[in-house]
Design a protein around this motif. Structure first.
Motif, PDB file in Angstrom:
ATOM      1  N   THR B  53       0.840  -1.215   0.000  1.00 26.83           N
ATOM      2  CA  THR B  53       0.000   0.000   0.000  1.00 26.83           C
ATOM      3  C   THR B  53       0.865   1.251   0.000  1.00 26.83           C
ATOM      4  N   LYS B  54       0.696   2.110   0.992  1.00 30.13           N
ATOM      5  CA  LYS B  54       1.367   3.404   0.969  1.00 30.13           C
ATOM      6  C   LYS B  54       2.062   3.678   2.286  1.00 30.13           C
ATOM      7  N   VAL B  55       3.270   4.211   2.152  1.00 30.01           N
ATOM      8  CA  VAL B  55       4.032   4.644   3.324  1.00 30.01           C
ATOM      9  C   VAL B  55       4.463   6.088   3.077  1.00 30.01           C
ATOM     10  N   THR B  56       4.377   6.902   4.085  1.00 27.98           N
ATOM     11  CA  THR B  56       4.770   8.305   3.946  1.00 27.98           C
ATOM     12  C   THR B  56       5.625   8.716   5.137  1.00 27.98           C
ATOM     13  N   ASN B  57       6.677   9.462   4.854  1.00 20.15           N
ATOM     14  CA  ASN B  57       7.444  10.077   5.929  1.00 20.15           C
ATOM     15  C   ASN B  57       7.724  11.525   5.554  1.00 20.15           C
ATOM     16  N   GLU B  58       8.609  12.165   6.276  1.00 23.74           N
ATOM     17  CA  GLU B  58       8.832  13.595   6.063  1.00 23.74           C
ATOM     18  C   GLU B  58       9.578  13.877   4.759  1.00 23.74           C
ATOM     19  N   VAL B  59      10.119  12.856   4.150  1.00 27.19           N
ATOM     20  CA  VAL B  59      10.912  13.046   2.936  1.00 27.19           C
ATOM     21  C   VAL B  59      10.150  12.654   1.679  1.00 27.19           C
ATOM     22  N   ALA B  60       9.437  11.523   1.741  1.00 26.32           N
ATOM     23  CA  ALA B  60       8.840  10.975   0.533  1.00 26.32           C
ATOM     24  C   ALA B  60       7.650  10.094   0.866  1.00 26.32           C
ATOM     25  N   SER B  61       6.988   9.663  -0.209  1.00 25.45           N
ATOM     26  CA  SER B  61       5.938   8.658  -0.095  1.00 25.45           C
ATOM     27  C   SER B  61       6.310   7.481  -0.976  1.00 25.45           C
ATOM     28  N   LEU B  62       5.868   6.327  -0.567  1.00 22.83           N
ATOM     29  CA  LEU B  62       6.131   5.103  -1.326  1.00 22.83           C
ATOM     30  C   LEU B  62       4.800   4.415  -1.574  1.00 22.83           C
ATOM     31  N   PHE B  63       4.514   4.199  -2.851  1.00 19.84           N
ATOM     32  CA  PHE B  63       3.275   3.558  -3.248  1.00 19.84           C
ATOM     33  C   PHE B  63       3.589   2.160  -3.777  1.00 19.84           C
ATOM     34  N   ILE B  64       2.885   1.170  -3.239  1.00 20.08           N
ATOM     35  CA  ILE B  64       3.120  -0.223  -3.641  1.00 20.08           C
ATOM     36  C   ILE B  64       1.766  -0.838  -3.961  1.00 20.08           C
ATOM     37  N   PRO B  65       1.561  -1.275  -5.215  1.00 19.08           N
ATOM     38  CA  PRO B  65       0.275  -1.876  -5.568  1.00 19.08           C
ATOM     39  C   PRO B  65       0.109  -3.240  -4.925  1.00 19.08           C
ATOM     40  N   ALA B  66      -1.091  -3.771  -5.060  1.00 14.52           N
ATOM     41  CA  ALA B  66      -1.417  -5.024  -4.385  1.00 14.52           C
ATOM     42  C   ALA B  66      -0.527  -6.189  -4.824  1.00 14.52           C
ATOM     43  N   ASP B  67      -0.146  -6.235  -6.094  1.00 13.36           N
ATOM     44  CA  ASP B  67       0.686  -7.357  -6.546  1.00 13.36           C
ATOM     45  C   ASP B  67       2.161  -7.187  -6.167  1.00 13.36           C
ATOM     46  N   ARG B  68       2.528  -6.019  -5.702  1.00 15.21           N
ATOM     47  CA  ARG B  68       3.883  -5.711  -5.218  1.00 15.21           C
ATOM     48  C   ARG B  68       4.968  -5.900  -6.268  1.00 15.21           C
ATOM     49  N   LYS B  69       4.624  -5.975  -7.508  1.00 14.60           N
ATOM     50  CA  LYS B  69       5.628  -6.172  -8.559  1.00 14.60           C
ATOM     51  C   LYS B  69       6.283  -4.869  -8.982  1.00 14.60           C
ATOM     52  N   SER B  70       5.823  -3.783  -8.429  1.00 15.81           N
ATOM     53  CA  SER B  70       6.455  -2.496  -8.702  1.00 15.81           C
ATOM     54  C   SER B  70       6.247  -1.599  -7.491  1.00 15.81           C
ATOM     55  N   THR B  72       6.531   2.906  -6.431  1.00 15.96           N
ATOM     56  CA  THR B  72       6.780   4.259  -6.914  1.00 15.96           C
ATOM     57  C   THR B  72       7.187   5.147  -5.745  1.00 15.96           C
ATOM     58  N   LEU B  73       8.357   5.730  -5.875  1.00 15.85           N
ATOM     59  CA  LEU B  73       8.816   6.714  -4.905  1.00 15.85           C
ATOM     60  C   LEU B  73       8.330   8.076  -5.361  1.00 15.85           C
ATOM     61  N   SER B  74       7.651   8.785  -4.489  1.00 17.48           N
ATOM     62  CA  SER B  74       7.123  10.098  -4.830  1.00 17.48           C
ATOM     63  C   SER B  74       7.799  11.164  -3.974  1.00 17.48           C
ATOM     64  N   LEU B  75       8.396  12.142  -4.656  1.00 15.54           N
ATOM     65  CA  LEU B  75       9.043  13.256  -3.976  1.00 15.54           C
ATOM     66  C   LEU B  75       8.207  14.504  -4.234  1.00 15.54           C
ATOM     67  N   PRO B  76       7.609  15.075  -3.219  1.00 15.68           N
ATOM     68  CA  PRO B  76       6.735  16.237  -3.425  1.00 15.68           C
ATOM     69  C   PRO B  76       7.545  17.530  -3.586  1.00 15.68           C
ATOM     70  N   ARG B  77       7.184  18.320  -4.565  1.00  9.82           N
ATOM     71  CA  ARG B  77       7.752  19.659  -4.734  1.00  9.82           C
ATOM     72  C   ARG B  77       9.281  19.645  -4.591  1.00  9.82           C
ATOM     73  N   VAL B  78       9.933  19.048  -5.564  1.00 13.61           N
ATOM     74  CA  VAL B  78      11.387  18.899  -5.490  1.00 13.61           C
ATOM     75  C   VAL B  78      12.090  20.253  -5.589  1.00 13.61           C
ATOM     76  N   SER B  79      13.271  20.292  -4.996  1.00 16.70           N
ATOM     77  CA  SER B  79      14.126  21.459  -5.089  1.00 16.70           C
ATOM     78  C   SER B  79      15.464  21.030  -5.690  1.00 16.70           C
ATOM     79  N   LEU B  80      16.312  22.007  -5.972  1.00 20.00           N
ATOM     80  CA  LEU B  80      17.611  21.701  -6.558  1.00 20.00           C
ATOM     81  C   LEU B  80      18.396  20.716  -5.690  1.00 20.00           C
ATOM     82  N   SER B  81      18.209  20.778  -4.396  1.00 22.14           N
ATOM     83  CA  SER B  81      18.951  19.913  -3.483  1.00 22.14           C
ATOM     84  C   SER B  81      18.499  18.459  -3.520  1.00 22.14           C
ATOM     85  N   ASP B  82      17.441  18.187  -4.245  1.00 25.17           N
ATOM     86  CA  ASP B  82      16.993  16.797  -4.412  1.00 25.17           C
ATOM     87  C   ASP B  82      17.699  16.113  -5.576  1.00 25.17           C
ATOM     88  N   THR B  83      18.526  16.841  -6.277  1.00 23.78           N
ATOM     89  CA  THR B  83      19.324  16.247  -7.350  1.00 23.78           C
ATOM     90  C   THR B  83      20.257  15.198  -6.752  1.00 23.78           C
TER      91      THR B  83
END
Lengths: 115, 111
Positions: B53-70, B72-83
């Protein structure tokens, strides 16, 4: 969290010589890992070092080339022996955070250049 | 160990949300999905870990579908320092299994 100090941070060495990299952790840990990261590449695991036992080496890495010591629960060394330019790389020490969580803490790495 | 596949590189403008997807078709029941971030001249840094399912912390969110075969790391509102390079790893908690890093995704954030 764990704070990891590595020495040296960088060094330039001559072909055929050996260099020992030290890794000091601010807390006692069971497992320590040594990785290598060549320029522009991902990390490759060299070996796993447990205190009181022989290190476990990954495929392509051998003890004669990369001897490892683990004398206690806070310290380890990796020696790169008989170096060649192909050994030029960053060597990273890491330790596990919470047990069996996949959370690793890394040192800053030791950048080794072999001429 | 399940092999992971992720894009080699991505570009984004500052302020945008960035989603990095990782494939791990052979993931096993005891495997967790872990993401690391690495800045130049530094060791990798743990970002987030999840099982489903979904996990969120102060840095990012992680989305995992039910089959877990993939995942997705989600970074909200990235800045230059996220390079940085972002690594997706699959980790087994069934024993002393060391972490194996894949090639990672090089994220470049542009002003």
């Amino acid at each position: 969290s764990a704070v990891i100090s590595q020495k040296p941070s960088r060094d330039i060495c001559q072909r055929g010589t050996s260099l020992t990299i030290q890794c000091q952790v601010d807390s006692q840990v069971t497992m320590m890992f040594w990785y290598r990261q060549q320029p522009g590449q991902s990390l490759t695991l060299i070996a796993t070092a447990n205190q009181g036992s022989e290190a476990t080496y990954e495929s392509g890495f051998v003890i004669d080339k990369f001897p490892i010591s683990r004398p206690n629960l806070t310290f380890s060394t990796l020696t790169v022996s008989n170096m060649s330019p192909e050994d030029s790389s960053i060597y990273l020490c890491s330790v596990e955070g919470r047990l069996n969580t996949g959370e690793l803490f890394f040192g800053e790495g030791s950048r080794l250049t072999v001429l | 160990l399940a092999k992971t596949t992720q894009p080699i590189s991505m570009d984004s403008y500052e302020g945008q949300e960035v989603n990095i997807t990782c494939s791990h078709n052979n993931i096993a029941t005891n495997d967790y999905i872990t993401w690391y971030q690495q800045f130049p001249s530094q060791g990798p840094r743990f970002i987030i870990q999840g099982y489903k399912t979904k996990v969120t912390n102060e840095v990012a969110s992680l989305f995992i579908p039910a089959d877990r075969k993939s995942s997705t790391l989600s970074l909200p509102r990235v800045s230059l320092s996220d390079t940085a390079v972002y690594y997706c790893l699959v980790y087994s908690n069934s024993g002393n299994t060391p972490l194996v890093f894949g090639k990672g995704t090089r994220l470049s954030v542009i002003a």
